[in-house]
Structures are given as C-alpha cells and as structure tokens.
Design a protein around this motif. Sequence first.
Motif, short mmCIF file in Angstrom:
data_model
loop_
_atom_site.label_atom_id
_atom_site.label_comp_id
_atom_site.label_asym_id
_atom_site.label_seq_id
_atom_site.Cartn_x
_atom_site.Cartn_y
_atom_site.Cartn_z
N UNK A 135 0.82 -1.20 0.00
CA UNK A 135 0.00 0.00 0.00
C UNK A 135 0.86 1.26 0.00
N UNK A 136 2.02 1.19 0.63
CA UNK A 136 2.93 2.34 0.64
C UNK A 136 3.38 2.67 -0.78
N UNK A 137 3.65 1.64 -1.59
CA UNK A 137 4.07 1.87 -2.98
C UNK A 137 2.90 2.37 -3.82
N UNK A 138 1.73 1.83 -3.57
CA UNK A 138 0.55 2.25 -4.33
C UNK A 138 0.18 3.68 -3.99
N UNK A 140 1.92 6.39 -3.52
CA UNK A 140 2.64 7.46 -4.21
C UNK A 140 3.05 7.10 -5.63
N UNK A 141 2.91 5.83 -6.03
CA UNK A 141 3.46 5.37 -7.28
C UNK A 141 4.90 4.97 -7.08
N UNK A 142 5.41 4.13 -7.97
CA UNK A 142 6.75 3.59 -7.76
C UNK A 142 7.33 3.11 -9.08
N UNK A 143 8.65 3.09 -9.17
CA UNK A 143 9.33 2.47 -10.30
C UNK A 143 9.88 1.12 -9.85
N UNK A 144 9.64 0.10 -10.64
CA UNK A 144 10.09 -1.25 -10.32
C UNK A 144 10.96 -1.78 -11.46
N UNK A 145 11.98 -2.51 -11.10
CA UNK A 145 12.82 -3.20 -12.07
C UNK A 145 12.58 -4.70 -11.91
N UNK A 146 12.05 -5.31 -12.95
CA UNK A 146 11.73 -6.73 -12.87
C UNK A 146 12.55 -7.50 -13.91
N UNK A 147 12.96 -8.70 -13.54
CA UNK A 147 13.72 -9.56 -14.43
C UNK A 147 12.77 -10.52 -15.13
N UNK A 148 12.93 -10.62 -16.43
CA UNK A 148 12.09 -11.53 -17.21
C UNK A 148 12.97 -12.35 -18.16
N UNK A 149 12.55 -13.57 -18.40
CA UNK A 149 13.19 -14.40 -19.42
C UNK A 149 12.29 -14.36 -20.65
N UNK A 228 12.28 -1.81 -16.65
CA UNK A 228 11.82 -0.82 -15.69
C UNK A 228 10.33 -0.54 -15.91
N UNK A 229 9.55 -0.70 -14.86
CA UNK A 229 8.11 -0.48 -14.92
C UNK A 229 7.74 0.72 -14.06
N UNK A 230 7.06 1.68 -14.63
CA UNK A 230 6.58 2.84 -13.88
C UNK A 230 5.13 2.60 -13.48
N UNK A 231 4.89 2.50 -12.19
CA UNK A 231 3.55 2.24 -11.66
C UNK A 231 2.97 3.55 -11.14
N UNK A 232 1.85 4.02 -11.69
CA UNK A 232 1.27 5.27 -11.20
C UNK A 232 0.60 5.07 -9.85
#
Length: 385
Positions: A135-138, A140-149, A228-232
């Motif tokens: 909820x803390x990330x939601x 204010x919004x947050x940038x996440x770096x996720x690893x994918x194959x 990099x994913x930008x979450x509003x």
Amino acid sequence: MSDYYKVLGVERNASADEIKKAYRKKALQNHPDRNPGDKAAESRFKEAAVAYEVLSDSEKRSIYDRYGEAGLRGSGGGQQPGFSDINDIFSAFSDVFGGGRGSGMFGDFFGGGGQRTRERGQPGATLQRRLPLTLEEIATGVEKHIKIRRLASCGECEGSGAKGGPSQLKQCSACKGAGEERRVRQTPLGQFVSVSECSRCDGEGQTIEDKCPECRGQGRRETQSTIKITVPAGVEDGMVINVRGQGHAGIRGGRAGDLRIEVREKAHDHFIRRGSDLIYNLEISFPDAALGADIEVPTLTGRASVTIAPGTQSGKVLRMQGRGLGQFQSSRKGDQLIRVHVWTPQNLSVSDKELLEKLRESSTLNAPKQGKGKSFFSKVKDAFV
C-alpha cells in the motif's frame, strides 16, 4: 427480375468507372461489417455484387443489354449470375477487395489500406507477469525493475534467421517475393481469382537457404532482461500495465509481443483499503472513550496523533484528510478513516470488579434504554456517509 442498372443506381450508358464508383457506394452501405446480423443488407450486398459482376464485364454487359438475364443464362451454361455465400464475393473480386475482407477498395472504411502491405515474419507472443505491491508503494506510485526471461532478437543474424544476416535472404521462387499465391479458375460466370498466403515462404516473400547456427533459423534466442516499470499512484489489485514491444521477439524479424504486468496488492498489517481511502480499526479503553484522550495511530508515512473526544461511542469514525492513497490518474489523495472500538476487558481482578460494580450504580453510566435514539449500527452507517 432485377434491373442491374437500377440496383447500382446508374444510367444505362454509364462508363466503367461510374459503375465501379456506384458499386463502391452500394457495397459500403451494405457491407456485412457495417450491418452485422442485418439480412436485408446482406441481400442488397449480394445483389450489388451480382450487378457489378455483370456490368463490369464488357462482354456480359453487352449480352445483358440485348437479352437481359435470360441471355446470360443462355450463354453461360444455364446458370443465373449470383453468389451463394458472401465469401464467394470477396474471393471473386479479390482484385477489388484487395484479397481480404475489409481491405483493398474498402480499406479506408474498414481498417485496411488502399494497398496491401505484408508484415515481415511472425509476431512474437505476449508475456504476462504479476507485480506484488505494498500500500505504501501504491500510495505514491513507484518504479520497479523486474527480471524476465524472454525470446529476444538474435544478434548473430540480426533477427533474420539467415546465416550471414538479412542480406542472405533469398526471394521466394514460388511467389516471386509477393508473399501470396493467386489461383485463377474459369466458371460459367467468367474468370475467378483467389488469393492466399504463399505456402512455400509462409507469406514472407523470402526464404532462408542457410539457417543461422545460433538461433536455428528462428531469428531469436532466449535471454534474461531487466525491465523498468513505472507504476502510477492509486492502481488497484488486478489492474494491468501493458508495456508495448517488451514481450517475446517475433520470428525472423516479426514485431515483438507486449509485456502485460498484473498488479497484485499485498495485504497490510494495519489497513483495509476502500478505493483511495484507508480504514484503521482502533481499540480504546472505556476510560479513554469516556474521558477523552490523544492516541497515536499508524499511517502510511509514520505515526500521527488523533484526538478522542470525551464520550466517544464505539463505532465512531474519525477522518484524517489526505492520509490515504493517491488517486489513480489524479493529483488528489484519499483519507484515512479511524474506526473506534471500545475494548471490553476480560479476566478482571477482584479490585477491578469491585470498582466496576460501584460504577454500575451510577445513573450517568447506564446505557440508554432500547428504542430511544439511533442504534449502534445506524451510527456506524451515518459515520461512513
């Protein structure tokens, strides 16, 4: 019997170009994609196609002008012009429709272009991933770096699949680079042309003689990437963030698929979410409820003090403005709602019981009689309005 000139709305001395324009207008008006489920429109669409099939052919038009439909039946093996299925129309007039339903002459109206374009290779598949958020990330919004194959374009052959790169691709000998095969068949009504994807090159117009040894001709290899994913702010559980072109690479230069990120909201230790508002259940003692108190409560950004007024009833809801979540696609923020519960102690000591017995004798501490005033649940309901 139909008058083909009236069907298309042209004069008997109309030119070939006028006939084609008239057919275009009629076909657009009654096209199946514009009139889904309309049998009358479908019938008019077929009728216009029959009229155009006759009047666009100079020889058939000449026979029709002299002898009418009977003359066509006599010169064509006894069969009257017509189409049993709409797909026959698209097939018969592939040069007009561009080889596909909704392209060619009708491209501007049904999503295609005036000229067919062929996409290189095969599109890549879409990737799906889940992204857990607090909820803390939601808030204010947050940038996440996720690893994918994923399957990425092969660097050795530049995604072409051919040993030596794109320059080594050869023109398909079957379709001469067109990517499609045309088949002509003669019928009593004239010449019919059908267009289909070239079976030798799968519609690509090019073939590979020597496959790339690294990707075996696929034009892509498995790799691990960090995205990099930008979450509003204010996203909700189950929402999907679509990142274009970050899925699997296409085969032999085809466009890449997308990456679909599904938001999963983590359960919080203190708060219950209601839209952009947060609900916190606060338990207080009877003395604090009766006498009032200043009590610290948790928030998403730390702790804050809330004032309990004397005589606060269980179920009372206090509002802390702007302490909730950021609202999705808005600069506004929700509130934090504090729902008060008066805690009833258990396992009382003897001295505590004696004290409470004395308090029970006080008329001012007795609960109001049933039926007078609003019920507890009504007060709770009013507090949330």
